[in-house]
Design a protein around this motif. Structure first.
Motif, PDB file in Angstrom:
ATOM      1  N   ASP A  63       0.822  -1.212   0.000  1.00  0.00           N
ATOM      2  CA  ASP A  63       0.000   0.000   0.000  1.00  0.00           C
ATOM      3  C   ASP A  63       0.854   1.259   0.000  1.00  0.00           C
ATOM      4  O   ASP A  63       0.535   2.236  -0.687  1.00  0.00           O
ATOM      5  CB  ASP A  63      -0.937  -0.001   1.210  1.00  0.00           C
ATOM      6  CG  ASP A  63      -1.900  -1.180   1.190  1.00  0.00           C
ATOM      7  OD1 ASP A  63      -2.442  -1.489   0.114  1.00  0.00           O
ATOM      8  OD2 ASP A  63      -2.092  -1.808   2.252  1.00  0.00           O
ATOM      9  N   SER A  64       1.923   1.253   0.787  1.00  0.00           N
ATOM     10  CA  SER A  64       2.809   2.419   0.849  1.00  0.00           C
ATOM     11  C   SER A  64       4.095   2.029   1.570  1.00  0.00           C
ATOM     12  O   SER A  64       4.159   0.985   2.229  1.00  0.00           O
ATOM     13  CB  SER A  64       2.133   3.589   1.582  1.00  0.00           C
ATOM     14  OG  SER A  64       1.870   3.244   2.938  1.00  0.00           O
ATOM     15  N   ILE A  65       5.096   2.875   1.423  1.00  0.00           N
ATOM     16  CA  ILE A  65       6.348   2.733   2.166  1.00  0.00           C
ATOM     17  C   ILE A  65       6.622   4.071   2.831  1.00  0.00           C
ATOM     18  O   ILE A  65       6.827   5.085   2.151  1.00  0.00           O
ATOM     19  CB  ILE A  65       7.526   2.344   1.248  1.00  0.00           C
ATOM     20  CG1 ILE A  65       7.204   1.057   0.479  1.00  0.00           C
ATOM     21  CG2 ILE A  65       8.808   2.169   2.062  1.00  0.00           C
ATOM     22  CD1 ILE A  65       8.261   0.699  -0.560  1.00  0.00           C
ATOM     23  N   ASP A  66       6.567   4.089   4.145  1.00  0.00           N
ATOM     24  CA  ASP A  66       6.833   5.321   4.894  1.00  0.00           C
ATOM     25  C   ASP A  66       8.336   5.420   5.146  1.00  0.00           C
ATOM     26  O   ASP A  66       8.926   4.533   5.760  1.00  0.00           O
ATOM     27  CB  ASP A  66       6.082   5.313   6.228  1.00  0.00           C
ATOM     28  CG  ASP A  66       4.575   5.311   6.041  1.00  0.00           C
ATOM     29  OD1 ASP A  66       4.110   5.797   4.996  1.00  0.00           O
ATOM     30  OD2 ASP A  66       3.870   4.806   6.943  1.00  0.00           O
ATOM     31  N   THR A  79       9.320   1.898   6.614  1.00  0.00           N
ATOM     32  CA  THR A  79       8.298   1.000   7.129  1.00  0.00           C
ATOM     33  C   THR A  79       7.368   0.615   5.990  1.00  0.00           C
ATOM     34  O   THR A  79       6.795   1.492   5.325  1.00  0.00           O
ATOM     35  CB  THR A  79       7.481   1.659   8.254  1.00  0.00           C
ATOM     36  OG1 THR A  79       8.364   2.050   9.313  1.00  0.00           O
ATOM     37  CG2 THR A  79       6.436   0.697   8.794  1.00  0.00           C
ATOM     38  N   ALA A  80       7.215  -0.683   5.758  1.00  0.00           N
ATOM     39  CA  ALA A  80       6.344  -1.176   4.702  1.00  0.00           C
ATOM     40  C   ALA A  80       4.927  -1.340   5.224  1.00  0.00           C
ATOM     41  O   ALA A  80       4.716  -1.930   6.285  1.00  0.00           O
ATOM     42  CB  ALA A  80       6.859  -2.510   4.170  1.00  0.00           C
ATOM     43  N   ASN A  81       3.961  -0.804   4.499  1.00  0.00           N
ATOM     44  CA  ASN A  81       2.554  -0.979   4.830  1.00  0.00           C
ATOM     45  C   ASN A  81       1.923  -1.848   3.743  1.00  0.00           C
ATOM     46  O   ASN A  81       1.848  -1.433   2.578  1.00  0.00           O
ATOM     47  CB  ASN A  81       1.835   0.375   4.899  1.00  0.00           C
ATOM     48  CG  ASN A  81       2.449   1.295   5.940  1.00  0.00           C
ATOM     49  OD1 ASN A  81       2.504   0.961   7.112  1.00  0.00           O
ATOM     50  ND2 ASN A  81       2.937   2.457   5.510  1.00  0.00           N
ATOM     51  N   VAL A  82       1.508  -3.061   4.111  1.00  0.00           N
ATOM     52  CA  VAL A  82       0.982  -4.003   3.130  1.00  0.00           C
ATOM     53  C   VAL A  82      -0.383  -4.508   3.571  1.00  0.00           C
ATOM     54  O   VAL A  82      -0.750  -4.428   4.746  1.00  0.00           O
ATOM     55  CB  VAL A  82       1.939  -5.203   2.919  1.00  0.00           C
ATOM     56  CG1 VAL A  82       3.339  -4.709   2.565  1.00  0.00           C
ATOM     57  CG2 VAL A  82       1.987  -6.100   4.152  1.00  0.00           C
ATOM     58  N   SER A  83      -1.129  -5.047   2.618  1.00  0.00           N
ATOM     59  CA  SER A  83      -2.421  -5.657   2.913  1.00  0.00           C
ATOM     60  C   SER A  83      -2.515  -6.989   2.188  1.00  0.00           C
ATOM     61  O   SER A  83      -1.788  -7.242   1.222  1.00  0.00           O
ATOM     62  CB  SER A  83      -3.568  -4.728   2.499  1.00  0.00           C
ATOM     63  OG  SER A  83      -3.485  -4.405   1.118  1.00  0.00           O
ATOM     64  N   TYR A  90       9.784  -9.781   4.933  1.00  0.00           N
ATOM     65  CA  TYR A  90      10.259  -8.594   4.220  1.00  0.00           C
ATOM     66  C   TYR A  90      11.788  -8.551   4.146  1.00  0.00           C
ATOM     67  O   TYR A  90      12.486  -9.055   5.033  1.00  0.00           O
ATOM     68  CB  TYR A  90       9.782  -7.322   4.952  1.00  0.00           C
ATOM     69  CG  TYR A  90       8.324  -7.335   5.318  1.00  0.00           C
ATOM     70  CD1 TYR A  90       7.383  -6.687   4.530  1.00  0.00           C
ATOM     71  CD2 TYR A  90       7.884  -7.982   6.478  1.00  0.00           C
ATOM     72  CE1 TYR A  90       6.037  -6.693   4.879  1.00  0.00           C
ATOM     73  CE2 TYR A  90       6.540  -7.999   6.825  1.00  0.00           C
ATOM     74  CZ  TYR A  90       5.624  -7.358   6.023  1.00  0.00           C
ATOM     75  OH  TYR A  90       4.302  -7.370   6.369  1.00  0.00           O
ATOM     76  N   PRO A 102       8.214  -5.400   9.278  1.00  0.00           N
ATOM     77  CA  PRO A 102       8.193  -4.542   8.089  1.00  0.00           C
ATOM     78  C   PRO A 102       8.982  -3.248   8.277  1.00  0.00           C
ATOM     79  O   PRO A 102       8.938  -2.370   7.418  1.00  0.00           O
ATOM     80  CB  PRO A 102       6.702  -4.250   7.916  1.00  0.00           C
ATOM     81  CG  PRO A 102       6.185  -4.217   9.324  1.00  0.00           C
ATOM     82  CD  PRO A 102       6.973  -5.265  10.077  1.00  0.00           C
TER      83      PRO A 102
END
Length: 218
Positions: A63-66, A79-83, A90, A102
Motif C-alpha cells: 500500500d505504501s512505504i513510509d 516502514t512497509a505498509n501491506v495488505s 520482508y 516490516p
C-alpha cells in the motif's frame, strides 16, 4: 480449494466418507480457512479419521512505504505498509535474509527495493524507494570521483522536484541545483570556489525541509 480424504490404498469408491461439513464425498470444495475433519470407513466397518487444515493466503499488496529520510542524520528508516490475507516477510536487499518485521532501521542514503514474500508460497511483490541524505564532502578536481555535490537518493524517479540551494558561510546564495541533475561543481559564475565549508537547504516534494553543511576539498 479442493481437499480430499487422502486414502493411500485402493480406490476412492471402496470407502464411505463423512466430513465435518456433512458432505459424504471423497473430496469437497472449501472457500474459507479452518480445520476440516473426515471419517473414512472401509467395507469391513473400520474407520480412520483425518483432519485437513486450510490456511487462506495470497500475494501481498504494497500500500505504501513510509520513509524517514536520513536528512542531517547518518541513516534513515523505512516502514512497509501491506495488505492481504497472507503471512508475510520482508527484506530490502537480496544479500540479506527475509525478516518478519516490516520496519528497517539504519538505512544508509540511496536506492532500495522492498521485497514482500508470502510465507505460504503465494508469491513475492516488490517496490523501489529511496532514502534521502547528503555527502559530507566533495572534491571537484575532475578525477571522476566526488566531482559534484548532490543529495543522495534523488533521481528522475525519486524527488525530481526537490529544491536545493547552496550558500557560502556568509549566507550568499551560490547555486540552486536540480535534484535530478548531477549537482554542484564547486563554482560560482564560472569561478572555482575555495576549499571551505558550504551550507545548503533542501525541501523535498512532501514538504520535508532540512539544512546542514558540507566541505569542498581541493
Amino acid at each position: 480449494l479442493t481437499i480430499d480424504a487422502g486414502i493411500i490404498t485402493g480406490s476412492p469408491s471402496d470407502y464411505t466418507y463423512l466430513w465435518s461439513t456433512s458432505e459424504n464425498t471423497f473430496s469437497i470444495q472449501v472457500t474459507t480457512g479452518g480445520d476440516y475433519a473426515v471419517a473414512v470407513t472401509d467395507a469391513n466397518g473400520c474407520t480412520s479419521n483425518r483432519t485437513v487444515t486450510v490456511i487462506i493466503s495470497e500475494t501481498a499488496t504494497i500500500d505504501s512505504i513510509d520513509v524517514i529520510h536520513a536528512g542531517t542524520s547518518s541513516n534513515g528508516t523505512a516502514t512497509a505498509n501491506v495488505s492481504g490475507l497472507g503471512d508475510y516477510e520482508y527484506r530490502v536487499s537480496l544479500e540479506e535474509p527475509f525478516q518478519d518485521s516490516p520496519i528497517f532501521d539504519d538505512l544508509t542514503p540511496g536506492f532500495y527495493t522492498l521485497y514482500v514474500r508470502d510465507k505460504n508460497g503465494c508469491g513475492t511483490v516488490q517496490q523501489e524507494f529511496s532514502v534521502i541524505g547528503y555527502p559530507r564532502y566533495f572534491t571537484p578536481n575532475n578525477d571522476n570521483y566526488h566531482d559534484y555535490w548532490q543529495l543522495i537518493g534523488t533521481s528522475f524517479t525519486f524527488e525530481p522536484g526537490a529544491q536545493i540551494f547552496i550558500f557560502d558561510r556568509y549566507g550568499k546564495l551560490l547555486k540552486q541545483i536540480a535534484a535530478d541533475g548531477v549537482g554542484w561543481d564547486g563554482t560560482y559564475n564560472g569561478n572555482p570556489m575555495p576549499s571551505s565549508d558550504y551550507w545548503f537547504t533542501a525541501t523535498l516534494m512532501d514538504g520535508t525541509t532540512f539544512s546542514s553543511h558540507f566541505t569542498l576539498k581541493r
